[in-house]
Scaffold this active site. Sequence first.
Site, PDB file in Angstrom:
ATOM      1  CG  ASP A 293      -1.964   1.065   1.164  1.00 32.23           C
ATOM      2  OD1 ASP A 293      -2.144   1.664   0.106  1.00 32.23           O
ATOM      3  OD2 ASP A 293      -2.605   1.298   2.198  1.00 32.23           O
ATOM      4  CD  GLU A 327      -5.719   6.586  -0.598  1.00 31.02           C
ATOM      5  OE1 GLU A 327      -6.883   6.176  -0.527  1.00 31.02           O
ATOM      6  OE2 GLU A 327      -4.841   6.203   0.199  1.00 31.02           O
ATOM      7  CG  HIS A 426      -3.267   1.365   6.597  1.00 30.96           C
ATOM      8  ND1 HIS A 426      -4.470   2.002   6.758  1.00 30.96           N
ATOM      9  CD2 HIS A 426      -2.935   1.522   5.295  1.00 30.96           C
ATOM     10  CE1 HIS A 426      -4.859   2.521   5.596  1.00 30.96           C
ATOM     11  NE2 HIS A 426      -3.943   2.229   4.696  1.00 30.96           N
TER      12      HIS A 426
HETATM   13 ZN   LIG Z   1      -3.714   2.674  -0.426  1.00 33.50          ZN
END
Ligand SMILES: [Zn+2]
Length: 471
Positions: A293, A327, A426
């Site tokens: 990510d 983002e 995350h």
């Molecule tokens: Zn992302």
Amino acid sequence: MSAIERSKKSTLLLIVLALSGSGAARADDLDSVAATLIERGLATHQAWELVRSLTVEAGSRFAGSSGDARGVAWAERTMRELGLENVRTEPVTVPHWIRGEAEVAILSPWAHDLVAVALGGSVGTPEAGIEAEVVQVSDLDALEALPDAAVAGKIVFFNRRMERRRDGSDYGPTVQPRGRGPSAAAKRGAVAVVIRSVGTGPHRFAHTGATRYEDGVIKIPAAALAVPDADILEAQLESDRPVRLLLRLTARRLPDAQSANVVGEVVGSERPEEIVLLAAHLDSWDVGTGAHDDGAGVAVVLQAARLVLSLPRRPRRTIRVLLTANEEFGLSGATAYGEAYAEQMGDHVLGVESDLGGGRVWRFATRVNEGALPFMRRVHALLEPLGVEWHGDAAWGGADLKPLREAKAPLADLSADATSYFDYHHTQDDTVDKIDPDDIAQHSTVYAVLAWAVADGDVEPRPAPAVPARR
Ligand SMILES: [Zn+2]
């Protein structure tokens, strides 16, 4: 050769050129180009190498951090090295938040230090921390159902488990308390919030992610507990004795900072103003290195452009690679793109974004003009040997495609297999070793085929049907 013969010959040449520009000639071309892209794309681990390069050289890329700036420099340099054209950075103002330290401990009935992480954007606590009794709820509705007296002065524990699914669809409902929980709890008089990590893994690290305070509501601190630590808290609550928690966070906000969107193009040969947009976000959370990510997405769209650039000719339309700033903590880059290109939203022939990790693409959906659907089904037939299913014409497009969605630009979803994505999402464990080089090779190849097909095809996907307000 006589003048007449010469003129006959040039007429013939013109006819041949005209035919090669027709739909029929291009239809055959599409099959052979797709076959070439697939053969080349699956034979290389270049996409994985790109994620490694980004995560080693820039590291985590949280908005406003030094890693963010390193990521922008890496992206600009890499786009140039790959041969993209019109490479540029476009300024984006981003919020700047510092995580600091998180300390969460059960004080009674049985003392226990818990593994926790601040939610992104959380305010800090007083230096000594906040001590209070815990009230447990499953979700926002359950909080609303409690009387004020049960919430006032307490620390609210949102305890909802996320289910493991291939399409990642349990993320949406599970993430609600992370974003809205602190303000919802503060309105009822709570002093802090902890949540069960929004993640599927069993490991002892917590999953961060943005929280959003409502204007005019007192901001209370919020943290996520690692999944096994949420289990410990849950077990102590089952004892029916009051459970007291200590929460201490040193998080704080700094003045806004400067970052940038990074843009590069494969310029179209016939209609360069028409754009197929391949997007991913360059930023990441601060706790890991942002490999899945969204280093994976960054690598996927860059590799797709590289594969197209390896072909003997350019597509008719432009393929634009957009790597957005911030983002994760407020869609700053997407908003800036929408503002900078407001006049050109109608030039977007398709938008697609890779932001669900580096797994294999298993599903293809579109949101296009009805007349373009037969062409999209044909593109799906090209992707079927790669294990991609057709999922109809209700694509959503991804967070960073918000300005395109609002402008009814055509969209596609190429869904990555997210079965294990939320084990890492995350967290400090989001590192490149979690990405399979063959999986991300397939993923980037699928993007290359779709990008080429729409950029070069005799197809008009505009305007697309509107996206319903809530998914
Ligand atoms: Zn992302």
